[in-house]
Scaffold this active site. Sequence first.
Site, mmCIF file in Angstrom:
data_model
loop_
_atom_site.group_PDB
_atom_site.id
_atom_site.type_symbol
_atom_site.label_atom_id
_atom_site.label_comp_id
_atom_site.label_asym_id
_atom_site.label_seq_id
_atom_site.Cartn_x
_atom_site.Cartn_y
_atom_site.Cartn_z
ATOM 1 N N SER A 1 0.833 -1.196 0.000
ATOM 2 C CA SER A 1 0.000 0.000 0.000
ATOM 3 C C SER A 1 0.874 1.255 0.000
ATOM 4 O O SER A 1 1.661 1.455 -0.927
ATOM 5 C CB SER A 1 -0.933 -0.064 1.208
ATOM 6 N N ASP B 1 -9.257 -4.505 -5.307
ATOM 7 C CA ASP B 1 -8.654 -3.721 -4.226
ATOM 8 C C ASP B 1 -9.379 -2.391 -4.082
ATOM 9 O O ASP B 1 -9.411 -1.589 -5.016
ATOM 10 C CB ASP B 1 -7.177 -3.483 -4.527
ATOM 11 N N HIS C 1 -7.590 -5.766 -0.155
ATOM 12 C CA HIS C 1 -6.420 -4.893 -0.311
ATOM 13 C C HIS C 1 -5.133 -5.695 -0.218
ATOM 14 O O HIS C 1 -4.876 -6.333 0.801
ATOM 15 C CB HIS C 1 -6.468 -3.829 0.783
#
Length: 531
Positions: free
Chosen positions: A247, A473, A501
């Site tokens: 991320s 996601d 995610h």
Amino acid sequence: MTARPSAARHRFPAGGATGHASMGRGLRAAGALALTMVLASCSLLGGGEERGEPATAKADPSIVAGAPEGLEEFYSQEVVWEPCEEDFQCTTVTVPMDYGNPDGETIEIAALRAPSTGKKKGSLLINPGGPGASGYDFVKDAALTHFSQPVRDAYDLVGFDPRGVKRSAPVTCMTDAERDAARAKIYDLDTDAGLAAALADNKAIASQCKEQTGPSLAHIDTESSARDLDILRAVVNDAKLNYLGYSYGTFLGSTYASLFPDQVGRMVLDGALDPSISYEEITLSQAKAFEKAIRSYVADCQQQDGCPLDGDVNAGVQLIRDLINGIQQNPQKAKDGRLVNATMFVSGLITPLYNDESWPALTQAIEAALNGDVSLMLRLADIGADRSSNGSYTSNSTFAFNAINCLDHRMEADTGAMRAEQRRLMQESPTLGYFFAYGGTNCADWPYENVRTPAPVEYTGDTPIVVIGTTGDPATPVEWAASLRKQLGNAVLMTWEGEGHTAYGRSNTCIEDPVDAYLVSGKAPADNTVC
């Protein structure tokens, strides 16, 4: 990158994820912690260093010789890894507070490692996201379950708290009681008076952050963290950086790759952030992706026995919208007496969307809310905000998230522009768009100007970088992975056809095995792998 409903909706909200990597990662880490407790007699160290004996580390002179001018003392520092946290080792690493003035004040970066269990190849430095996530906690909680045995054999797994996060010159702003009060506050941002009240409150909080954090608050931008990462590489005595970033950690990793291309080793960037787009473009893309995730969740729920969302997908989504609208009109009290407003409700709603394994928990919370009890939804929001059931907050991720973003991004704070953005968001994301609007109020009166302009990253290194995207996601839309792969040039793209995610550590062998092989042997996966 962790999504959070706008802090204008309520200040420093509990966003969709944990303020760390993602809710999915957070739940996996919690499970790993429980498993660690059950298997307390099993050592993580295996064939590596003995637990209980401090280990001294210092960079080889050849590594120090490559240090940027003026930073040699930081690259050559000796660190001692002390036993800590059961079978782990911990240390702190000294870095300049301001890289523009390396002879000035310094700060300490906290790190934890799980020593390799076999023949060590080097260290794998890990950032789980955020911004604001604790890599220290991630390795401590997930080392047993998240990584395969070949990876654990090959590497010391090193988690660190980036500057501004938890143990590393943390951003400090409010007491726990003040955080509870701020999360429960309600603003009518459709009115000038409501917007002015939100701006005034955010200005006051920004002032608190500056006063309580001190001068380091001006220097917790991502480029500074990337420079810290190179010092960490040196003190673990690796000629090249081996790195896993999730991320926001992909943004940190790609920033490092642009600054230190010749020092890039084996780098995996999972749940990619596109560094070339503006904050408003990031927000719009996330709002659309979360809307898509809600529809995927509803479709799945309606295939399960006892799903409370009747009818087709459109009807199920409308029931969720009706719930949100009802809370917006009439906030409700949870069983613990706390008032749940619409933003808190939405925070709880999007938290489980980070991992489809958490969807059953969302179903329970929705069913309870349909029956008039918002307590489970509040608990999900609290998990996202790192609030324990006893009322204490276990991290500063919310504050770090906002402070880092204010330095990394220029946010539009003009009233007309923010109201226009709200209309776009609500058009593209009818369920959640309203709650993603007015993000510009977060940084309108931040005490320090942003230091970065959105731009594509440039990477000229010889080692291919692995970029991973996930089709479902909600926080880092899959399109960003393709964009980052193109910008990097010497990179390969892997795409997981899944929900939630990030992928590595929770997807399938089609993703896991090639990534493990890359980390252990250096052989890059096939470009454009889709599975």
